[in-house]
Design an enzyme around this catalytic site. Structure first.
Site, PDB file in Angstrom:
ATOM      1  N   ASP A 139      47.675  53.772  43.683  1.00  0.00           N
ATOM      2  CA  ASP A 139      47.145  54.808  44.565  1.00  0.00           C
ATOM      3  C   ASP A 139      46.845  54.270  45.966  1.00  0.00           C
ATOM      4  OD1 ASP A 139      46.312  57.375  45.207  1.00  0.00           O
ATOM      5  OD2 ASP A 139      44.264  57.037  44.526  1.00  0.00           O
ATOM      6  N   HIS A 178      47.776  63.685  50.975  1.00  0.00           N
ATOM      7  CA  HIS A 178      47.641  64.019  49.552  1.00  0.00           C
ATOM      8  C   HIS A 178      48.546  65.213  49.223  1.00  0.00           C
ATOM      9  CE1 HIS A 178      43.817  61.714  50.065  1.00  0.00           C
ATOM     10  NE2 HIS A 178      44.194  61.249  48.892  1.00  0.00           N
TER      11      HIS A 178
END
Length: 683
Positions: A568, A393
């Site tokens: 995502d 991330h």
């Protein structure tokens, strides 16, 4: 005789005038029919409200009765006896035996009772007290641990058998459920009967009257036309007979006119009953007729959005697009690479990733204005907001997801059914959807009572923080990329951004699948036809009929949320070389969280133990249980996603081969057969 004949014809004229009273637009006395719909609605609301209120009152009245037979929550005797025995054993040990006997007799008539009193291992009791301990009561120890209740003091442990109260409590719960189910079924029947009495029966009577009235009208028209034709065949030579012929012709003309009116009403009714009427249906109608149809179908003219205004420009000479391409090429990037799934931000330097981000968010992709200076500052600040030490991330993941959204918007021709605000918000949401991510999951934050979990009450703490960080950033003039938008556009962009980012929470994954499935059910015929047309010609998507459904506000919102969520988790849909790199990164971040969980002594979540997780096996499960159910469902709505499904299955097969060759010790034959069956079902 002639006077009688004229009187009969006058009577027929009166019948014609009575028929006209049934036509729309002719004033008539409404009488008791005025406000019929309102009266029915009021009666229905009143009746249902009274019955639902009665159900609630009855359920609330019944529920307290169960406490009459259950263990009283205010019974402090257990703790009081434990304290009493502690005092006697400490101060007057010689009286402990008598006190224990009284203790046992106290619970003789109760459903719960003590079965043992013993001293703690670290007690400070005298030998006089210990001669009575452990005290075995006449009652036995319960078999189930749930029925054992212990009260401890400084030196004693009093154990009670609570099998009786627990059994009674369970029985009362079962009886309560049965009573509630009976009440619900009974009241459902009562409500159904009420609706039938108040709504359905009056409606049936109304429809019966309409049917009888229509039958009378058409029968009267037919009889009158027949009578006029018969009278036309009579030949009379006198002047009175000529006058009679003129009167008959006049009545015949009136009958013909009435027949035309009825046919016209039929055409108008048929045209207004179809939501997507063809212009040919209205060819014989004038402007007033069309207005009448629109009035009855609750349409006041077209309110279609001019989607072409927001369409993506394909003009190579467009100055904005040309400038964006020059920036990309000057950074050493290929447009062919950006327009493919072979882009890997991990392999690009900072300048190239920045140029790619500027290109993805460029106005040529959505048509919304912004300042290039503010956008540059915004991207730089957003990059700084990502934690560089995160294996997954991080800023590279943000570029990767934004690229995924950019590609999905292209492939699915989203400019035809998503507005410019939708697409701009979606791209901005993609670049900032994980800003400030600490490298831990929501479950970890909640388990460890992290500040974010406390701030957002354990509800998607990460995603709420990402949204808050985004709009805190753009609130500063230097980073305000929305300053050229109108107030309504800013509100719309914010709503879309917040909704899409919140839906990236993996806990919303299966709820999203259900929403897409519901959309497929509602528009099943339309979507089936769309997929069939796409298989014959890819350029046919989206069709004109599909656009009407796709442009509905609730469908647009769902599509926006789905596109960001798919982007995502799109690693497993990319070429395996890139898929494998990202899988390694995300697993490493999970392993770091697992290390932290071990250090803190909290449960280690699935996929977080680096010593137990098989990488290839975990990726097959990720594809099988998470990605494929969503992608297979979305494919019904967005047929251009077909190539992604094929790549997903190919990656699953490749991971399977790695599992077979890299696993140490090698998997058993049963495991191999089980994995083979799982892949077969996936295909």
């Amino acid at each position: 005789a002639r006077i009688a004949k004229l009187g009969a014809r006058a009577g027929r004229a009166t019948r014609v005038m009575n028929l006209l009273s049934f036509l729309p637009g002719v004033p008539k006395d409404q009488g008791a029919n005025a406000g019929l719909a309102k009266r029915i609605s009021a009666r229905l609301v009143s009746s249902l409200s009274m019955r639902v209120s009665g159900l609630i009152i009855l359920m609330v009245s019944i529920m307290p009765f169960r406490s009459m037979w259950t263990f009283p929550e205010t019974d402090w005797s257990l703790r009081s006896w434990a304290a009493r025995l502690e005092t006697i054993a400490t101060l007057h040990p010689e009286r402990l035996g008598r006190q224990l006997d009284r203790f046992g007799r106290f619970y003789t008539d109760l459903t719960y009772f003590p079965y043992k009193v013993e001293a703690k291992p670290d007690h400070n009791l005298s030998s006089d007290a210990l001669q009575w301990l452990p005290w075995p009561a006449e009652w036995t120890e319960p078999e189930r641990a749930a029925n054992r209740l212990r009260f401890e003091t400084a030196n004693l442990i009093c154990s009670f058998n609570f099998a009786g109260p627990n059994w009674m409590d369970a029985l009362m719960n079962v009886l309560l459920l049965v009573v509630v189910m009976v009440l619900m079924v009974g009241f459902s029947l009562v409500l159904s009967k009420s609706v039938s009495t108040i709504v359905l029966r009056p409606l049936e009577n109304l429809l019966l009257q309409v049917h009888q009235t229509a039958s009378m009208i058409f029968k009267s028209v037919t009889d009158m036309a027949t009578a006029m034709r018969n009278e036309d065949t009579l030949s009379e030579e006198s002047e009175d007979d000529e006058q009679n012929f003129d009167i008959a012709a006049a009545f015949k003309n009136e009958t013909i006119l009435l027949e035309r009116v009825v046919r016209k009403l039929a055409v108008m009714s048929e045209a207004s009953s179809r939501p997507g009427e063809d212009p040919e249906d209205k060819a014989g109608l004038d402007a007033d007729d069309v207005a009448l149809i629109n009035m009855f179908s609750r349409r006041q003219g077209s309110t279609d959005i001019a989607w072409e205004d927001d369409a993506i420009s394909d003009d190579a000479d467009d100055p904005i697009l040309k400038s964006q391409r020059e920036i990309v090429e000057s950074a050493g990037l290929s447009l062919d690479l950006l327009d493919s799934w072979n882009l890997n931000p991990l392999e690009l330097d900072k300048a190239r990733n920045h140029a790619a981000a500027m290109y993805f968010l460029g106005p040529h992709n959505h048509g919304m204005p912004f300042s290039g200076v503010e956008m540059g500052h915004f991207l730089e600040a957003t990059e700084n907001g990502y934690k560089k030490s995160n294996p997954y991330h991080n800023w590279f993941h943000a570029i990767d997801v934004t690229h995924g959204v950019y590609r999905l918007l292209q492939i699915c021709s989203a400019d035809h059914y998503l507005s410019g605000c939708d697409r701009f918000a979606l791209l901005v949401g993609a670049i900032s959807h994980d800003v400030g991510h600490p490298g831990f999951t929501n479950a970890f934050l909640i388990e460890t009572s992290h500040d974010l979990a406390l701030r957002y009450n354990d509800r998607s703490p990460l995603e709420n923080m990402h949204c808050s960080s985004l709009f805190e950033l753009v609130s500063a003039p230097k980073y305000n990329i929305f300053n050229l938008l109108s107030k309504d556009q800013r509100q719309e962009v914010r709503k879309v951004c917040v909704g899409a980012i919140l839906y990236t929470d993996n806990s919303q994954h299966f709820a999203m699948i259900k929403e897409v499935q519901m959309c497929c059910e509602v528009h099943s015929e339309l979507l089936d036809e769309s997929r069939a047309n796409f298989k014959m010609s890819a350029e046919s998507f989206p069709s004109k009929e599909t656009l009407e459904a796709m442009r509905a506000p609730e469908t647009r919102r769902l599509v926006v949320d789905v596109l960001l969520h798919i982007a995502d988790i799109s690693n497993s849909m990319k070429p395996f070389r890139i898929c494998r790199i990202w899988a390694t990164q995300v697993l490493e971040e999970y392993f770091l969280q697992g290390d932290a969980e071990k250090k803190l002594g909290v449960p280690v979540q699935a996929l977080n133990d680096r010593e137990k997780v098989n990488r290839a096996f975990s990726q097959v499960g990720f594809i099988e249980f998470l990605v494929s159910p969503l992608l297979f469902t979305v494919l019904k709505v967005l047929p251009p996603m077909e190539n992604h499904v094929e790549q997903l299955i190919l990656n699953a097969k490749t991971w399977h081969q790695h599992w077979l060759t890299d696993t140490d010790p090698p998997p058993s034959d049963a495991d191999k057969e089980g994995m083979k069956e799982r892949l077969r079902k996936l295909q």
